[in-house]
Write an enzyme that holds these catalytic residues in place. Sequence first.
Site, PDB file in Angstrom:
ATOM      1  N   ASP A   8       1.249  -1.741  -0.136  1.00 10.97           N
ATOM      2  CA  ASP A   8       0.038   0.107   0.161  1.00 10.97           C
ATOM      3  C   ASP A   8       0.823   1.451   0.255  1.00 10.97           C
ATOM      4  O   ASP A   8       0.624   1.778  -0.711  1.00 10.97           O
ATOM      5  CB  ASP A   8      -0.977   0.022   1.137  1.00 10.97           C
ATOM      6  CG  ASP A   8      -1.836  -1.483   0.717  1.00 10.97           C
ATOM      7  OD1 ASP A   8      -3.111  -0.937   0.734  1.00 10.97           O
ATOM      8  OD2 ASP A   8      -1.819  -1.928   1.785  1.00 10.97           O
ATOM      9  N   GLU A  10      -5.115   7.045   0.439  1.00 22.35           N
ATOM     10  CA  GLU A  10      -5.986   7.007   1.546  1.00 22.35           C
ATOM     11  C   GLU A  10      -4.333   6.632   3.134  1.00 22.35           C
ATOM     12  O   GLU A  10      -4.934   6.733   4.052  1.00 22.35           O
ATOM     13  CB  GLU A  10      -5.806   5.319   1.432  1.00 22.35           C
ATOM     14  CG  GLU A  10      -6.494   4.096   2.826  1.00 22.35           C
ATOM     15  CD  GLU A  10      -7.008   2.743   2.350  1.00 22.35           C
ATOM     16  OE1 GLU A  10      -7.504   2.226   3.363  1.00 22.35           O
ATOM     17  OE2 GLU A  10      -6.705   2.471   1.350  1.00 22.35           O
ATOM     18  N   ASP A  26      -6.254   5.383  -3.550  1.00 22.34           N
ATOM     19  CA  ASP A  26      -6.722   3.576  -3.220  1.00 22.34           C
ATOM     20  C   ASP A  26      -5.405   3.004  -3.807  1.00 22.34           C
ATOM     21  O   ASP A  26      -5.687   3.081  -4.346  1.00 22.34           O
ATOM     22  CB  ASP A  26      -8.024   3.377  -2.916  1.00 22.34           C
ATOM     23  CG  ASP A  26      -7.583   2.438  -1.523  1.00 22.34           C
ATOM     24  OD1 ASP A  26      -6.729   1.472  -1.860  1.00 22.34           O
ATOM     25  OD2 ASP A  26      -8.977   1.894  -1.247  1.00 22.34           O
ATOM     26  N   LEU A  61      -3.595   0.931  -2.901  1.00 24.78           N
ATOM     27  CA  LEU A  61      -4.156  -1.133  -3.398  1.00 24.78           C
ATOM     28  C   LEU A  61      -5.575  -1.331  -2.254  1.00 24.78           C
ATOM     29  O   LEU A  61      -6.069  -1.554  -1.512  1.00 24.78           O
ATOM     30  CB  LEU A  61      -3.455  -1.956  -2.248  1.00 24.78           C
ATOM     31  CG  LEU A  61      -3.154  -2.932  -2.503  1.00 24.78           C
ATOM     32  CD1 LEU A  61      -1.767  -3.438  -1.859  1.00 24.78           C
ATOM     33  CD2 LEU A  61      -3.595  -4.133  -1.857  1.00 24.78           C
ATOM     34  N   THR A  93      -6.750  -4.235   0.535  1.00 23.89           N
ATOM     35  CA  THR A  93      -5.764  -4.542   1.523  1.00 23.89           C
ATOM     36  C   THR A  93      -6.190  -6.362   1.858  1.00 23.89           C
ATOM     37  O   THR A  93      -5.662  -7.163   2.250  1.00 23.89           O
ATOM     38  CB  THR A  93      -5.422  -4.037   1.961  1.00 23.89           C
ATOM     39  OG1 THR A  93      -5.210  -2.991   1.331  1.00 23.89           O
ATOM     40  CG2 THR A  93      -3.904  -4.627   3.171  1.00 23.89           C
ATOM     41  N   HIS A 131     -16.680  -7.011   5.570  1.00 23.53           N
ATOM     42  CA  HIS A 131     -17.496  -6.277   6.454  1.00 23.53           C
ATOM     43  C   HIS A 131     -18.784  -6.151   6.727  1.00 23.53           C
ATOM     44  O   HIS A 131     -19.411  -5.399   6.286  1.00 23.53           O
ATOM     45  CB  HIS A 131     -16.986  -5.050   6.018  1.00 23.53           C
ATOM     46  CG  HIS A 131     -15.581  -4.569   5.491  1.00 23.53           C
ATOM     47  ND1 HIS A 131     -14.490  -4.480   7.455  1.00 23.53           N
ATOM     48  CD2 HIS A 131     -14.815  -4.319   5.266  1.00 23.53           C
ATOM     49  CE1 HIS A 131     -13.713  -4.452   7.054  1.00 23.53           C
ATOM     50  NE2 HIS A 131     -13.106  -4.224   5.290  1.00 23.53           N
ATOM     51  N   LYS A 151     -16.316  -4.692  -6.150  1.00 19.15           N
ATOM     52  CA  LYS A 151     -17.750  -4.667  -6.646  1.00 19.15           C
ATOM     53  C   LYS A 151     -18.540  -3.937  -7.564  1.00 19.15           C
ATOM     54  O   LYS A 151     -19.670  -4.214  -8.260  1.00 19.15           O
ATOM     55  CB  LYS A 151     -18.416  -4.362  -4.960  1.00 19.15           C
ATOM     56  CG  LYS A 151     -18.536  -5.473  -3.911  1.00 19.15           C
ATOM     57  CD  LYS A 151     -18.597  -4.839  -2.479  1.00 19.15           C
ATOM     58  CE  LYS A 151     -17.890  -3.509  -1.616  1.00 19.15           C
ATOM     59  NZ  LYS A 151     -17.059  -4.593  -1.255  1.00 19.15           N
ATOM     60  N   ASP A 159     -12.063   5.347  -2.748  1.00 18.90           N
ATOM     61  CA  ASP A 159     -12.800   3.677  -2.511  1.00 18.90           C
ATOM     62  C   ASP A 159     -14.027   4.464  -3.389  1.00 18.90           C
ATOM     63  O   ASP A 159     -14.116   2.970  -4.639  1.00 18.90           O
ATOM     64  CB  ASP A 159     -13.525   3.640  -1.663  1.00 18.90           C
ATOM     65  CG  ASP A 159     -12.882   3.167  -0.424  1.00 18.90           C
ATOM     66  OD1 ASP A 159     -11.755   2.137  -0.763  1.00 18.90           O
ATOM     67  OD2 ASP A 159     -13.349   3.581   0.724  1.00 18.90           O
TER      68      ASP A 159
END
Length: 340
Positions: free
Chosen positions: A51, A74, A114, A116, A119, A220, A246, A268
């Site tokens: 990252d 990020e 972002d 990566l 992560t 999550h 997604k 993101d």
Amino acid sequence: MSDGDVINVGELLSACIDAAQRAGEEIRKVWMSGDLQIKDKGGNDPMTVADIRAQQLIVGTLERIWPRLQIVGEEDCATPATDIDLRRDLLPVSALVPESLRAVPAQDVVIFIDPLDATKEFTLGRVEAVITLIGIAVCGVPAAGVMYQPFVDEGRTMYGLCATGLLVGVTSPTQSGANQTSPATATTVSDSSSSSSPSSSSSSSSSTTSELVAVSSLSHPSAQLSALLARLNADRNLPVGGCGHKVLKVMEGEANVYVGTGGTKKWDTCAPSALLHCAGGRLTDLAGQPLRYFCGGRDEMENRLGLVATAAGVDHDEIIARLAVPDQESFDALKTPPPA
């Protein structure tokens, strides 16, 4: 104004393509070394040396060209100087950049990175979810973006320019890979640059069928998400890691709705939002309002009212109505599951 005070968004997009690919090389190197150097930032949010190295490369190379460029990344890390020169000629000839984007005041442009995305999946070996995301916002609105998958084939590059509908590297549901081209050559692109409307190649996606397929968080889960998915009442739900991954599932027809709750940040969603727009879809918060992208403090980067992404052909407003989250109070109330 001097050259440093204005930015050609077409050249900036090209440089971001080059930077994302180079960052992907760094990510692959770390993965092959087997030494990810995982650290926990808190809240089930890991960070690796990949990252850091990827973000340092992207920020350093962009600042070398545009020292006044506003960049939000990020990771909270220093950026060492670099002698790498990024290419500014990678867009296909057909990608005519509108006059309005050829000399944009630098203060109106913000880059969201972002380095990566996914992560958590990276640390678990689910590397197909990993995507480097670089979004370009102009006056708070996503104008262009790059998404790079370092572990797909030898690296898969996708990018879009909202003003023209240019979309490269994304396979629409009606195609079978013809759009997955190298941006350095870009001989086959999904390009509607003759107008400002999104790419017509995505208008006949699988989202026009009767089946509603939702994609949601793999890593999550929450009471809020469970409540929203119940309200959505999709025919199928696909748990997937990574916000960018997604949105890509929605763009390419494996799903047609993505519902996200807390946790996603501006870095993101900026790039995926731009590409989704080019593919004919929409990305808003749960109340149906567009997300805005300005430079600010870390506490201003969260998408506090979640997000909804829909594919071309899906009635976005109808999805928003199903979810019934008109404001922050309604959203916060979902954190407490109903009594059994």
